[in-house]
Every structure is written in C-alpha cells, then in structure tokens.
Enzyme design. Structure first.
Site, PDB file in Angstrom:
ATOM      1  N   LYS A  54      35.390 -13.089 -20.906  1.00 24.32           N
ATOM      2  CA  LYS A  54      35.400 -12.498 -19.557  1.00 24.32           C
ATOM      3  C   LYS A  54      35.821 -13.473 -18.449  1.00 24.32           C
ATOM      4  O   LYS A  54      36.429 -13.062 -17.472  1.00 24.32           O
ATOM      5  CB  LYS A  54      34.002 -11.962 -19.210  1.00 24.32           C
ATOM      6  CG  LYS A  54      33.636 -10.663 -19.904  1.00 24.32           C
ATOM      7  CD  LYS A  54      32.263 -10.214 -19.392  1.00 24.32           C
ATOM      8  CE  LYS A  54      31.849  -8.890 -19.962  1.00 24.32           C
ATOM      9  NZ  LYS A  54      30.593  -8.415 -19.381  1.00 24.32           N
ATOM     10  N   ASP A  61      31.186  -3.995 -14.185  1.00 20.25           N
ATOM     11  CA  ASP A  61      29.748  -4.112 -14.487  1.00 20.25           C
ATOM     12  C   ASP A  61      28.881  -3.885 -13.239  1.00 20.25           C
ATOM     13  O   ASP A  61      27.923  -3.108 -13.276  1.00 20.25           O
ATOM     14  CB  ASP A  61      29.430  -5.495 -15.068  1.00 20.25           C
ATOM     15  CG  ASP A  61      29.801  -5.603 -16.541  1.00 20.25           C
ATOM     16  OD1 ASP A  61      29.809  -4.569 -17.233  1.00 20.25           O
ATOM     17  OD2 ASP A  61      30.076  -6.725 -17.000  1.00 20.25           O
ATOM     18  N   ALA A 107      19.956 -15.416 -14.616  1.00 21.34           N
ATOM     19  CA  ALA A 107      21.070 -15.957 -13.820  1.00 21.34           C
ATOM     20  C   ALA A 107      22.306 -16.132 -14.699  1.00 21.34           C
ATOM     21  O   ALA A 107      23.135 -17.003 -14.460  1.00 21.34           O
ATOM     22  CB  ALA A 107      20.649 -17.285 -13.192  1.00 21.34           C
ATOM     23  N   ASN A 133      14.811 -17.431 -12.636  1.00 19.66           N
ATOM     24  CA  ASN A 133      15.388 -17.660 -13.966  1.00 19.66           C
ATOM     25  C   ASN A 133      14.597 -18.719 -14.713  1.00 19.66           C
ATOM     26  O   ASN A 133      14.018 -19.627 -14.104  1.00 19.66           O
ATOM     27  CB  ASN A 133      16.850 -18.117 -13.823  1.00 19.66           C
ATOM     28  CG  ASN A 133      17.572 -18.089 -15.153  1.00 19.66           C
ATOM     29  OD1 ASN A 133      17.423 -17.139 -15.921  1.00 19.66           O
ATOM     30  ND2 ASN A 133      18.345 -19.122 -15.450  1.00 19.66           N
ATOM     31  N   GLU A 186      17.482 -24.214 -12.232  1.00 17.51           N
ATOM     32  CA  GLU A 186      18.706 -24.760 -11.615  1.00 17.51           C
ATOM     33  C   GLU A 186      19.832 -23.720 -11.618  1.00 17.51           C
ATOM     34  O   GLU A 186      20.634 -23.668 -10.697  1.00 17.51           O
ATOM     35  CB  GLU A 186      19.202 -26.018 -12.363  1.00 17.51           C
ATOM     36  CG  GLU A 186      18.244 -27.202 -12.356  1.00 17.51           C
ATOM     37  CD  GLU A 186      16.995 -26.990 -13.213  1.00 17.51           C
ATOM     38  OE1 GLU A 186      17.119 -26.363 -14.282  1.00 17.51           O
ATOM     39  OE2 GLU A 186      15.899 -27.407 -12.785  1.00 17.51           O
ATOM     40  N   MET A 213      15.056  -6.624 -26.221  1.00 19.62           N
ATOM     41  CA  MET A 213      16.164  -5.992 -26.948  1.00 19.62           C
ATOM     42  C   MET A 213      15.870  -5.950 -28.454  1.00 19.62           C
ATOM     43  O   MET A 213      15.295  -6.902 -28.990  1.00 19.62           O
ATOM     44  CB  MET A 213      17.440  -6.796 -26.685  1.00 19.62           C
ATOM     45  CG  MET A 213      18.696  -6.144 -27.190  1.00 19.62           C
ATOM     46  SD  MET A 213      20.132  -6.840 -26.385  1.00 19.62           S
ATOM     47  CE  MET A 213      20.243  -8.440 -27.120  1.00 19.62           C
ATOM     48  N   LEU A 260      18.292  -4.025 -17.892  1.00 20.12           N
ATOM     49  CA  LEU A 260      19.684  -3.832 -18.336  1.00 20.12           C
ATOM     50  C   LEU A 260      19.791  -3.609 -19.846  1.00 20.12           C
ATOM     51  O   LEU A 260      20.814  -3.146 -20.339  1.00 20.12           O
ATOM     52  CB  LEU A 260      20.565  -5.015 -17.935  1.00 20.12           C
ATOM     53  CG  LEU A 260      20.755  -5.269 -16.443  1.00 20.12           C
ATOM     54  CD1 LEU A 260      21.956  -6.190 -16.225  1.00 20.12           C
ATOM     55  CD2 LEU A 260      20.934  -4.003 -15.643  1.00 20.12           C
TER      56      LEU A 260
HETATM   57  N1  NAP Z   1      23.460  -2.183 -19.580  1.00 20.85           N
HETATM   58  C1  NAP Z   1      24.627  -2.791 -19.556  1.00 20.85           C
HETATM   59  O1  NAP Z   1      25.682  -2.185 -19.385  1.00 20.85           O
HETATM   60  C2  NAP Z   1      24.671  -4.286 -19.716  1.00 20.85           C
HETATM   61  C3  NAP Z   1      25.775  -5.024 -19.243  1.00 20.85           C
HETATM   62  C4  NAP Z   1      25.775  -6.413 -19.394  1.00 20.85           C
HETATM   63  C5  NAP Z   1      24.706  -7.034 -20.018  1.00 20.85           C
HETATM   64  N2  NAP Z   1      23.660  -6.284 -20.472  1.00 20.85           N
HETATM   65  C6  NAP Z   1      22.516  -6.925 -21.135  1.00 20.85           C
HETATM   66  O2  NAP Z   1      22.022  -7.946 -20.288  1.00 20.85           O
HETATM   67  C7  NAP Z   1      21.471  -8.989 -21.072  1.00 20.85           C
HETATM   68  C8  NAP Z   1      22.001 -10.345 -20.595  1.00 20.85           C
HETATM   69  O3  NAP Z   1      23.389 -10.433 -20.780  1.00 20.85           O
HETATM   70  P1  NAP Z   1      24.209 -11.669 -20.153  1.00 20.85           P
HETATM   71  O4  NAP Z   1      25.618 -11.448 -20.506  1.00 20.85           O
HETATM   72  O5  NAP Z   1      23.840 -11.899 -18.735  1.00 20.85           O
HETATM   73  O6  NAP Z   1      23.632 -12.905 -21.018  1.00 20.85           O
HETATM   74  P2  NAP Z   1      23.648 -14.449 -20.606  1.00 20.85           P
HETATM   75  O7  NAP Z   1      24.797 -14.782 -19.738  1.00 20.85           O
HETATM   76  O8  NAP Z   1      23.446 -15.197 -21.873  1.00 20.85           O
HETATM   77  O9  NAP Z   1      22.309 -14.647 -19.704  1.00 20.85           O
HETATM   78  C9  NAP Z   1      21.031 -14.435 -20.241  1.00 20.85           C
HETATM   79  C10 NAP Z   1      19.960 -14.671 -19.164  1.00 20.85           C
HETATM   80  O10 NAP Z   1      18.683 -14.343 -19.745  1.00 20.85           O
HETATM   81  C11 NAP Z   1      17.826 -15.476 -19.669  1.00 20.85           C
HETATM   82  N3  NAP Z   1      17.005 -15.539 -20.889  1.00 20.85           N
HETATM   83  C12 NAP Z   1      17.452 -15.504 -22.166  1.00 20.85           C
HETATM   84  N4  NAP Z   1      16.423 -15.607 -23.025  1.00 20.85           N
HETATM   85  C13 NAP Z   1      15.291 -15.725 -22.249  1.00 20.85           C
HETATM   86  C14 NAP Z   1      13.911 -15.878 -22.539  1.00 20.85           C
HETATM   87  N5  NAP Z   1      13.465 -15.934 -23.818  1.00 20.85           N
HETATM   88  N6  NAP Z   1      13.045 -15.945 -21.511  1.00 20.85           N
HETATM   89  C15 NAP Z   1      13.473 -15.897 -20.228  1.00 20.85           C
HETATM   90  N7  NAP Z   1      14.776 -15.763 -19.883  1.00 20.85           N
HETATM   91  C16 NAP Z   1      15.670 -15.675 -20.888  1.00 20.85           C
HETATM   92  C17 NAP Z   1      18.746 -16.684 -19.576  1.00 20.85           C
HETATM   93  O11 NAP Z   1      18.021 -17.729 -18.978  1.00 20.85           O
HETATM   94  P3  NAP Z   1      18.530 -19.260 -19.110  1.00 20.85           P
HETATM   95  O12 NAP Z   1      19.534 -19.455 -18.024  1.00 20.85           O
HETATM   96  O13 NAP Z   1      17.301 -20.060 -18.910  1.00 20.85           O
HETATM   97  O14 NAP Z   1      19.115 -19.435 -20.497  1.00 20.85           O
HETATM   98  C18 NAP Z   1      19.870 -16.122 -18.690  1.00 20.85           C
HETATM   99  O15 NAP Z   1      19.503 -16.137 -17.337  1.00 20.85           O
HETATM  100  C19 NAP Z   1      21.809  -8.651 -22.534  1.00 20.85           C
HETATM  101  O16 NAP Z   1      20.684  -8.048 -23.110  1.00 20.85           O
HETATM  102  C20 NAP Z   1      22.924  -7.642 -22.413  1.00 20.85           C
HETATM  103  O17 NAP Z   1      22.947  -6.729 -23.500  1.00 20.85           O
HETATM  104  C21 NAP Z   1      23.622  -4.932 -20.336  1.00 20.85           C
END
Ligand code: NAP
Length: 290
Positions: free
Chosen positions: A76, A112, A137, A160, A164, A210, A234
């Site tokens: 992306k 999105d 974040a 988050n 940071e 999830m 989400l």
């Molecule tokens: N409904 C929809 O259309 C849609 C669209 C997009 C995404 N989503 C969903 O949104 C979610 C995130 O996607 P993304 O692309 O943003 O992923 P990403 O870029 O990897 O970001 C994940 C975020 O979640 C945090 N996180 C992960 N594991 C955690 C934990 N155990 N405890 C606390 N915080 C945690 C991470 O924190 P850190 O920075 O500390 O690692 C980061 O801020 C996924 O489940 C995805 O399926 C849904």
C-alpha cells in the site's frame, strides 16, 4: 469456415487484488457478487505479488490494460512512486489501496478512511465536532485518523501499545490538518479513563479479538465503557468481538468492522465501474461464508 461472432465476443474487464499473501481475501467474493448483480462483465482476481515484483506488476496493469486493482499488505505504501497521480486522501494517509487505470494513466486512491466514515454515517453517527479516541497507530489507524480529521472532528486522541508511534502519528496529523485538539495518550488506565469519560467515539484499530484469538480481552478495560459512547472495532471476523460485546453490555452503541470492509470495497467498485455498488448484496455474500 469457422465463423467467429466477433461483434458478440464479450470484453471482460479485469480487476483484482495485489498483495502478499492474498489467499484469505474476501474481496473476490464481494466484488464478483456485485458485478453479477449489476450484470457487469467484470472479473475480480487475486494476484500474489512478491515485494520485489511490485513495479513489474504495476507496469502489468498498463500492459494488460486491467481496469484497476486493490492493494494490500505489503504494497500500500511502496506503490506510490509507480503511480501517475494520487488522491488527496491517499497523499495524506501515505497509502493507496485502490488504483484506477484511466487509459494508461494510473490514479491511486485510499478508500479505507472514507469507507470507515460511511460505516459511521449508516449507523447515524456524524463525526463532525465529535471527540474520538483511536486505539492503535498502524495502517488502519492512519486511514481512520486522517479521515476523521478531514471530517472535522473536534478532538482526536490516539493511544498505542508503542507510545512513540502514537506520538509520531499525532504530530503528522497536527502538521497537515491543524485540528482543534489532538493528543497522544499513553495506554495507561487512569489516563484513558479521563479521556473515555468525556468522548463520543472509540475506534479500536488493533487486531485484538480477531479469529482465532477471538477470546483475548480488549486492549482497554471494559469497565471504562459507558452508554454515551459509540464503539467501533475494525475487526470483522468475528463480527462481534469481545470489545463490542462489552460495549453493548455497557449500553454503548456498537459498530462492527464489517461496514468499513464493505464500504471501502464499494467505493473502489464505484471508482472502477462508475456505478453505485450493491452494498446489500456484498454484505449478504459475507454472511454466506461467516
Ligand atoms: N474493517 C476493515 O475494513 C479493516 C480495514 C483495515 C484493517 N482492518 C483491521 O485492522 C487491524 C489492524 O490493521 P493494520 O493494517 O492497521 O495493522 P498494523 O499496521 O500492523 O497495526 C496494528 C496496530 O495494532 C497494535 N497492536 C497489535 N497487537 C497488539 C496487542 N497485542 N496489544 C495492543 N496493541 C496491539 C499495534 O501496536 P504497535 O504499534 O505497538 O505494534 C498497531 O498500532 C487488523 O485486524 C485488520 O484486519 C480492518
């Protein structure tokens, strides 16, 4: 002599998803059901594209005259230098999830954030002048937070696990959009309690809850939730996460990630075809497999 009915040969428009991996995507089912419903001669395919082959794949959109594509992890952000033009939202968010091939000119969009806001509006939540806490974040948080900024929220708070990253995102949004109030909040119980007690909307953008880890408790303590809140998760698999269950129990209004999934796809569908997407059919297709 073989008589080929050239005038009657259908020209199928090809669209698809470029990602790595791509095999668990719901997009082909959703889009192909929508094309069928509107009797459009389009086909949505999955393309597994290794990071090192991204440029070749993008050149292939022009070369094969595909109508457009969606992009997912890990392409992306990296795709942007290969495009001719990108939308205002895609530029702000720094990521493209949809490309339209306009006679060889490739235009990048990010659907999105807009899809997320549509899912709020269809649940009668109007973000303008509201106060919002975003949890996370990462990529989804960026799209949601920038779009909420564009919609004119009053206050935006971002928390988050890695604090940071929340600080960096807040700084970037503040520089680009000049919101009335924007703050990064440490993921600490008392600080979150102070924010949650006075806001209108919580958006959890983390993958917590999830499938197959759907029994894991939410990032925030459910005891902080109250009936003045709207809570969005989400995650769409399952549709009702542990966070949404707790929010419902607290009397809050709940919105699942399914709405965002459908609407981000519907906006891409409209960009490619110029037709209004049959969102109810797309939702029904999801229900068939859930
Ligand atoms: N409904 C929809 O259309 C849609 C669209 C997009 C995404 N989503 C969903 O949104 C979610 C995130 O996607 P993304 O692309 O943003 O992923 P990403 O870029 O990897 O970001 C994940 C975020 O979640 C945090 N996180 C992960 N594991 C955690 C934990 N155990 N405890 C606390 N915080 C945690 C991470 O924190 P850190 O920075 O500390 O690692 C980061 O801020 C996924 O489940 C995805 O399926 C849904």
């Amino acid at each position: 002599m073989l008589k080929i009915p050239i005038d009657n040969l259908p020209k199928t428009e090809i669209v698809g998803l470029l990602g790595y991996p791509v095999e668990h995507s719901f997009s082909p089912l959703m889009h192909n059901a929508a094309f069928k419903e509107l009797d459009l001669n389009y086909l949505y395919l999955l393309f597994e594209v290794l990071p090192k082959n991204l440029k070749a794949a993008i050149d292939g959109i022009r070369g094969l005259n595909l109508k457009g594509v969606n992009l997912t992890i890990p392409h992306k952000e990296k795709v942007i230098p290969y495009l001719d033009e990108i939308s205002k939202e895609a530029e702000l968010i720094g990521a493209v999830n949809t490309i339209k091939n306009d006679d060889g000119k490739l235009i990048g969009y990010n659907t999105d954030g807009k899809g997320f806001v549509k899912s709020l509006l269809e649940n009668d939540f109007y973000p303008q002048d509201k106060n919002v806490l975003v949890i996370g974040a990462g990529g989804a948080a960026r799209a949601v937070s920038f779009q909420l900024g564009l919609e004119g929220v009053n206050g935006l708070y971002i928390t988050n696990r890695t604090f940071e990253k929340a600080e960096v995102l807040v700084k970037e949004i503040d520089t680009k959009l000049h919101l009335k109030r924007i703050e990064s909040v440490p993921l600490e119980e008392q600080k979150l309690y102070n924010i949650i007690s006075k806001i209108d909307l919580i958006v959890d953008t983390t993958p917590i809850g999830m499938h197959p880890n759907h029994k894991v408790p939410p990032v925030i303590n459910p005891e902080m939730l109250h009936q003045e809140l709207t809570v969005v998760d989400l995650v769409y698999n399952p549709v009702e996460t542990t966070l949404l269950k707790a929010a419902r129990k607290a009397g809050a209004k709940v919105i699942s990630g399914l709405g965002m999934l459908i609407h981000q796809g519907a906006i891409a569908f409209e960009i490619w075809t110029g037709k209004t997407a049959p969102t109810e059919i797309m939702k029904k297709e999801f229900e068939k497999y859930s």
